[in-house]
Design a protein around this motif. Structure first.
Motif, PDB file in Angstrom:
ATOM      1  N   MET A   1      16.350  58.603 128.897  1.00  0.00           N
ATOM      2  CA  MET A   1      15.227  58.340 127.998  1.00  0.00           C
ATOM      3  C   MET A   1      14.420  57.135 128.484  1.00  0.00           C
ATOM      4  O   MET A   1      13.900  56.367 127.701  1.00  0.00           O
ATOM      5  N   GLY A   2      14.334  56.954 129.803  1.00  0.00           N
ATOM      6  CA  GLY A   2      13.651  55.802 130.353  1.00  0.00           C
ATOM      7  C   GLY A   2      12.163  56.012 130.502  1.00  0.00           C
ATOM      8  O   GLY A   2      11.556  56.882 129.856  1.00  0.00           O
ATOM      9  N   ASP A   3      11.562  55.220 131.377  1.00  0.00           N
ATOM     10  CA  ASP A   3      10.123  55.223 131.612  1.00  0.00           C
ATOM     11  C   ASP A   3       9.705  56.547 132.259  1.00  0.00           C
ATOM     12  O   ASP A   3      10.149  56.880 133.361  1.00  0.00           O
ATOM     13  N   LYS A   4       8.839  57.291 131.604  1.00  0.00           N
ATOM     14  CA  LYS A   4       8.402  58.597 132.107  1.00  0.00           C
ATOM     15  C   LYS A   4       6.981  58.574 132.651  1.00  0.00           C
ATOM     16  O   LYS A   4       6.406  59.641 132.918  1.00  0.00           O
ATOM     17  N   THR A   5       6.387  57.394 132.809  1.00  0.00           N
ATOM     18  CA  THR A   5       5.003  57.333 133.253  1.00  0.00           C
ATOM     19  C   THR A   5       4.887  57.775 134.711  1.00  0.00           C
ATOM     20  O   THR A   5       5.764  57.527 135.538  1.00  0.00           O
ATOM     21  N   MET A   6       3.784  58.430 134.999  1.00  0.00           N
ATOM     22  CA  MET A   6       3.467  58.915 136.341  1.00  0.00           C
ATOM     23  C   MET A   6       1.974  59.163 136.417  1.00  0.00           C
ATOM     24  O   MET A   6       1.270  59.082 135.405  1.00  0.00           O
ATOM     25  N   THR A   7       1.472  59.435 137.599  1.00  0.00           N
ATOM     26  CA  THR A   7       0.056  59.762 137.755  1.00  0.00           C
ATOM     27  C   THR A   7      -0.156  61.255 137.519  1.00  0.00           C
ATOM     28  O   THR A   7       0.792  62.055 137.524  1.00  0.00           O
ATOM     29  N   ALA A   8      -1.427  61.619 137.349  1.00  0.00           N
ATOM     30  CA  ALA A   8      -1.753  63.039 137.172  1.00  0.00           C
ATOM     31  C   ALA A   8      -1.333  63.844 138.401  1.00  0.00           C
ATOM     32  O   ALA A   8      -0.796  64.946 138.281  1.00  0.00           O
ATOM     33  N   ASP A   9      -1.571  63.304 139.581  1.00  0.00           N
ATOM     34  CA  ASP A   9      -1.195  64.023 140.796  1.00  0.00           C
ATOM     35  C   ASP A   9       0.322  64.160 140.920  1.00  0.00           C
ATOM     36  O   ASP A   9       0.817  65.179 141.392  1.00  0.00           O
ATOM     37  N   GLU A  10       1.056  63.138 140.483  1.00  0.00           N
ATOM     38  CA  GLU A  10       2.521  63.240 140.505  1.00  0.00           C
ATOM     39  C   GLU A  10       3.009  64.313 139.540  1.00  0.00           C
ATOM     40  O   GLU A  10       3.953  65.061 139.854  1.00  0.00           O
ATOM     41  N   ALA A  11       2.381  64.405 138.375  1.00  0.00           N
ATOM     42  CA  ALA A  11       2.763  65.448 137.422  1.00  0.00           C
ATOM     43  C   ALA A  11       2.513  66.833 138.014  1.00  0.00           C
ATOM     44  O   ALA A  11       3.379  67.715 137.965  1.00  0.00           O
ATOM     45  N   VAL A  12       1.340  67.027 138.590  1.00  0.00           N
ATOM     46  CA  VAL A  12       0.985  68.336 139.142  1.00  0.00           C
ATOM     47  C   VAL A  12       1.845  68.682 140.352  1.00  0.00           C
ATOM     48  O   VAL A  12       2.117  69.857 140.611  1.00  0.00           O
ATOM     49  N   SER A  13       2.319  67.677 141.075  1.00  0.00           N
ATOM     50  CA  SER A  13       3.181  67.951 142.235  1.00  0.00           C
ATOM     51  C   SER A  13       4.484  68.629 141.835  1.00  0.00           C
ATOM     52  O   SER A  13       5.174  69.203 142.683  1.00  0.00           O
TER      53      SER A  13
END
Length: 268
Positions: A1-13
């Motif tokens: 349940m830690g930090d889930k932040t990422m960039t849009a490009d990382e999500a789409v990858s």
């Protein structure tokens, strides 16, 4: 349940061709356009898209990314029929499953609860059964004997949604007048990526709105993307309204010309 932040490009990858992808929002309202833009910059294609459609569907259709579309409508709201979607549909570019708005909701709800289907009255007495011959009906096992549409679950490999605020754990908050069904998209999906106008500390989420505004729960979220103006040119009330000038330009401009500017990340 830690930090889930990422960039849009990382999500789409984390997405891949052939997926069933749900996209939240409603028409031209609170669409996750920063994530859609990143998706369009990627090589992901051959998608089954599940959406209360708006420019997300229009852009993906115009760029040839859709194999199958499940939708109740595809609209820009102030422009009733999404023109790039219409052109792709008239060309026969993809398979279409068109269902009633309530059937769509119950399909998401069935998937969220990991049920194979849910009974719904919507669709009875209409042509929805004729144009969707794969649909079945179910009869109540009780004394009433009523017949319902057995709406199959709309299971998603991944979901993309946009909200006003979120914390790093994946709790998402809407502040506008309508939650739409973004929570169901996330719960119906194996993975869910939430973009937001602002990432805030968890304690900040209930300082400007009550706990009922915490639409999306962290257990259903895979990644959080901070994307200010991330729904543009659709609306994200109360942060901003729909950019009608850009939407009109989008609707009246050939997609390759609009995309050449839009996909660089700038505002046309």
């Amino acid at each position: 349940m830690g930090d889930k932040t990422m960039t849009a490009d990382e999500a789409v990858s984390r997405l891949h061709s052939g997926m069933t992808l749900g996209i939240g929002g409603w028409g031209s309202r609170r669409k996750p356009m920063a994530l859609v833009r990143a998706l369009l910059r990627s090589g992901v294609t051959d998608l089954t898209i599940v959406s209360y459609g708006g420019p997300d569907v229009g852009m993906l259709a115009a760029s040839g990314r859709i194999r199958k579309l499940v939708a109740a409508f595809v609209t820009l709201d102030s422009i009733p029929l999404e023109p790039h979607y219409r052109a792709a549909r008239e060309r026969g570019d993809f398979e279409l499953v068109e269902i009633d708005e309530a059937m769509f909701m119950w399909g998401l709800r069935a998937a969220a609860n990991r049920l194979p289907f849910l009974p719904v009255r919507a669709g009875i007495g209409s042509d929805v059964m004729r144009v969707n011959p794969g649909l079945r009906t179910v009869t109540s096992p009780y004394g009433d004997g009523e017949t319902f549409v057995a709406m199959p679950a709309l299971r998603l490999d991944a979901a993309l949604v946009h909200v006003n605020r979120a914390d790093r754990l994946g709790n998402g908050q809407y502040l506008g007048p309508d939650p739409y069904f973004d929570d169901l998209f996330c719960e119906a999906a194996d993975t869910a990526y939430v973009s937001c106008e602002q990432v805030v500390d968890t304690a900040e989420l209930t300082k400007v709105a009550g706990p009922q505004s915490l639409l999306i729960k962290r257990h259903s979220v895979t990644g959080v993307v901070e994307a200010p103006n991330g729904a543009h040119f659709t609306s994200c009330a109360p942060d901003y309204g729909r950019d009608e000038a850009v939407q009109k330009e989008y609707a009246s401009t050939p997609w390759p010309e609009f995309a050449e500017r839009y996909l660089r990340g700038g505002t046309p």
